[in-house]
Design a protein around this motif. Structure first.
Motif, PDB file in Angstrom:
ATOM      1  N   LEU A 124       0.856  -1.178   0.000  1.00  0.00           N
ATOM      2  CA  LEU A 124       0.000   0.000   0.000  1.00  0.00           C
ATOM      3  C   LEU A 124       0.894   1.231   0.000  1.00  0.00           C
ATOM      4  O   LEU A 124       1.472   1.594   1.018  1.00  0.00           O
ATOM      5  N   LEU A 125       1.016   1.885  -1.144  1.00  0.00           N
ATOM      6  CA  LEU A 125       1.923   3.015  -1.289  1.00  0.00           C
ATOM      7  C   LEU A 125       1.157   4.254  -1.709  1.00  0.00           C
ATOM      8  O   LEU A 125       1.244   4.687  -2.859  1.00  0.00           O
ATOM      9  N   ALA A 126       0.380   4.794  -0.803  1.00  0.00           N
ATOM     10  CA  ALA A 126      -0.305   6.047  -1.111  1.00  0.00           C
ATOM     11  C   ALA A 126       0.734   7.157  -1.163  1.00  0.00           C
ATOM     12  O   ALA A 126       1.398   7.426  -0.165  1.00  0.00           O
ATOM     13  N   PRO A 127       0.916   7.820  -2.313  1.00  0.00           N
ATOM     14  CA  PRO A 127       1.975   8.822  -2.443  1.00  0.00           C
ATOM     15  C   PRO A 127       1.898   9.911  -1.388  1.00  0.00           C
ATOM     16  O   PRO A 127       2.918  10.347  -0.866  1.00  0.00           O
ATOM     17  N   ALA A 176       9.164   4.392  -6.418  1.00  0.00           N
ATOM     18  CA  ALA A 176       9.396   5.206  -5.223  1.00  0.00           C
ATOM     19  C   ALA A 176       8.587   6.492  -5.225  1.00  0.00           C
ATOM     20  O   ALA A 176       8.337   7.077  -4.173  1.00  0.00           O
ATOM     21  N   GLU A 177       8.171   6.920  -6.403  1.00  0.00           N
ATOM     22  CA  GLU A 177       7.330   8.112  -6.503  1.00  0.00           C
ATOM     23  C   GLU A 177       5.854   7.783  -6.338  1.00  0.00           C
ATOM     24  O   GLU A 177       4.997   8.656  -6.452  1.00  0.00           O
ATOM     25  N   GLY A 178       5.557   6.496  -6.086  1.00  0.00           N
ATOM     26  CA  GLY A 178       4.192   6.093  -5.788  1.00  0.00           C
ATOM     27  C   GLY A 178       3.366   5.667  -6.982  1.00  0.00           C
ATOM     28  O   GLY A 178       2.154   5.509  -6.861  1.00  0.00           O
ATOM     29  N   MET A 179       4.002   5.452  -8.117  1.00  0.00           N
ATOM     30  CA  MET A 179       3.246   5.076  -9.317  1.00  0.00           C
ATOM     31  C   MET A 179       2.873   3.600  -9.293  1.00  0.00           C
ATOM     32  O   MET A 179       3.634   2.755  -8.823  1.00  0.00           O
ATOM     33  N   SER A 180       1.708   3.285  -9.839  1.00  0.00           N
ATOM     34  CA  SER A 180       1.283   1.903 -10.017  1.00  0.00           C
ATOM     35  C   SER A 180       1.959   1.331 -11.260  1.00  0.00           C
ATOM     36  O   SER A 180       2.565   2.068 -12.050  1.00  0.00           O
ATOM     37  N   VAL A 215      10.698   1.256  -1.993  1.00  0.00           N
ATOM     38  CA  VAL A 215      10.602   2.704  -1.815  1.00  0.00           C
ATOM     39  C   VAL A 215      11.618   3.176  -0.779  1.00  0.00           C
ATOM     40  O   VAL A 215      12.315   4.179  -0.976  1.00  0.00           O
ATOM     41  N   VAL A 216      11.700   2.459   0.331  1.00  0.00           N
ATOM     42  CA  VAL A 216      12.671   2.807   1.362  1.00  0.00           C
ATOM     43  C   VAL A 216      14.081   2.791   0.776  1.00  0.00           C
ATOM     44  O   VAL A 216      14.877   3.712   0.987  1.00  0.00           O
ATOM     45  N   TYR A 217      14.396   1.743   0.042  1.00  0.00           N
ATOM     46  CA  TYR A 217      15.729   1.599  -0.555  1.00  0.00           C
ATOM     47  C   TYR A 217      16.035   2.774  -1.480  1.00  0.00           C
ATOM     48  O   TYR A 217      17.112   3.371  -1.412  1.00  0.00           O
ATOM     49  N   ALA A 218      15.072   3.116  -2.340  1.00  0.00           N
ATOM     50  CA  ALA A 218      15.296   4.191  -3.303  1.00  0.00           C
ATOM     51  C   ALA A 218      15.550   5.521  -2.620  1.00  0.00           C
ATOM     52  O   ALA A 218      16.429   6.294  -3.023  1.00  0.00           O
ATOM     53  N   HIS A 219      14.801   5.801  -1.561  1.00  0.00           N
ATOM     54  CA  HIS A 219      14.993   7.059  -0.843  1.00  0.00           C
ATOM     55  C   HIS A 219      16.315   7.067  -0.086  1.00  0.00           C
ATOM     56  O   HIS A 219      17.037   8.065  -0.099  1.00  0.00           O
ATOM     57  N   ARG A 220      16.638   5.965   0.543  1.00  0.00           N
ATOM     58  CA  ARG A 220      17.895   5.907   1.293  1.00  0.00           C
ATOM     59  C   ARG A 220      19.098   5.976   0.365  1.00  0.00           C
ATOM     60  O   ARG A 220      20.155   6.484   0.740  1.00  0.00           O
TER      61      ARG A 220
END
Length: 229
Positions: A124-127, A176-180, A215-220
């Protein structure tokens, strides 16, 4: 397929409300309820469960520790329920392996949609929620996260077991930007099945269990710029 759901919250009224919402869904069955983290772990150990809706702040064993135990034992996937006022708890929940987040005042359709998505192996990745939280918690340009309330920072970002291709890197950034998957396919002018393949390869290479961890990996790793208000 019936999705078996466990409800974990120290407020009986909250559990009853969620149970009532889910009772009208033919593909969702509430198989148990618990009022704290320790009871939740025992519940899913003895009762087959697909998704746990987990409160964070509870007496005794909190939702973070319960999530860590449930994920470590591969008992079920966990969606954290939060009022969004404790970003340090959300940070810890990501590290513990939660598959997503949901506000307690979410629409019933959002609740059901989150359960179905997580049960289907997605995250569940609500941007407006997950990406914003992760962005605030990752120090720009360092790939390191701060230590809220004395919590230890995450270790350095590991290198992929295999180098990402240019297209896989693009897909990771868009995830990571929340896209499906459908949105990524439109952005890159490829088929959705191709995107699914790229996502699977990315997850395997970076050692991520699901899209939340990606997502965590991409941001870190500094691949995504934190949004500016």
């Amino acid at each position: 397929m019936t999705i078996r759901v466990a409800l974990v919250d120290d407020q009986a009224l909250v559990r009853s409300g969620f149970a009532m919402v889910l009772s009208v869904e033919q593909d969702v069955q509430v198989t148990g309820q618990a009022a704290d983290g320790a009871a939740a772990v025992e519940l899913v150990r003895r009762t087959p469960t697909d998704v746990v809706l987990m409160d964070v702040q509870m007496p005794g064993t909190d939702g973070i520790e319960a999530t860590r135990q449930i994920v470590a034992e591969d008992l079920a996937r966990v969606v954290i329920l939060t009022t969004f006022d404790r970003e340090d708890y959300l940070f810890a929940a990501l590290e513990a392996g939660a598959s997503g987040f949901l506000l307690k005042n979410a629409d019933p359709d959002d609740l059901v949609g989150a359960i179905r998505a997580v049960a289907g192996g997605h995250a569940l990745l609500a941007p407006e929620m997950t990406v914003k939280v992760i962005s605030r918690l990752v120090s720009p340009g360092t790939g390191q996260a701060p230590s809220p309330n004395g919590m230890p920072a995450w270790p350095a970002v590991p290198e992929p077991v295999e180098p990402l291709t240019a297209r896989e890197r693009d897909v990771l950034v868009l995830v990571a930007e929340g896209m499906s998957n459908a949105e990524i396919a439109a952005e890159l002018f490829v088929g959705e099945s191709t995107v699914k393949t790229h996502v699977s390869h990315v997850l395997a290479k970076i050692g991520a269990r699901d899209r939340v961890q990606a997502v965590v990996y991409a941001h870190r790793a500094g691949l995504v710029r934190p949004p500016t208000d």
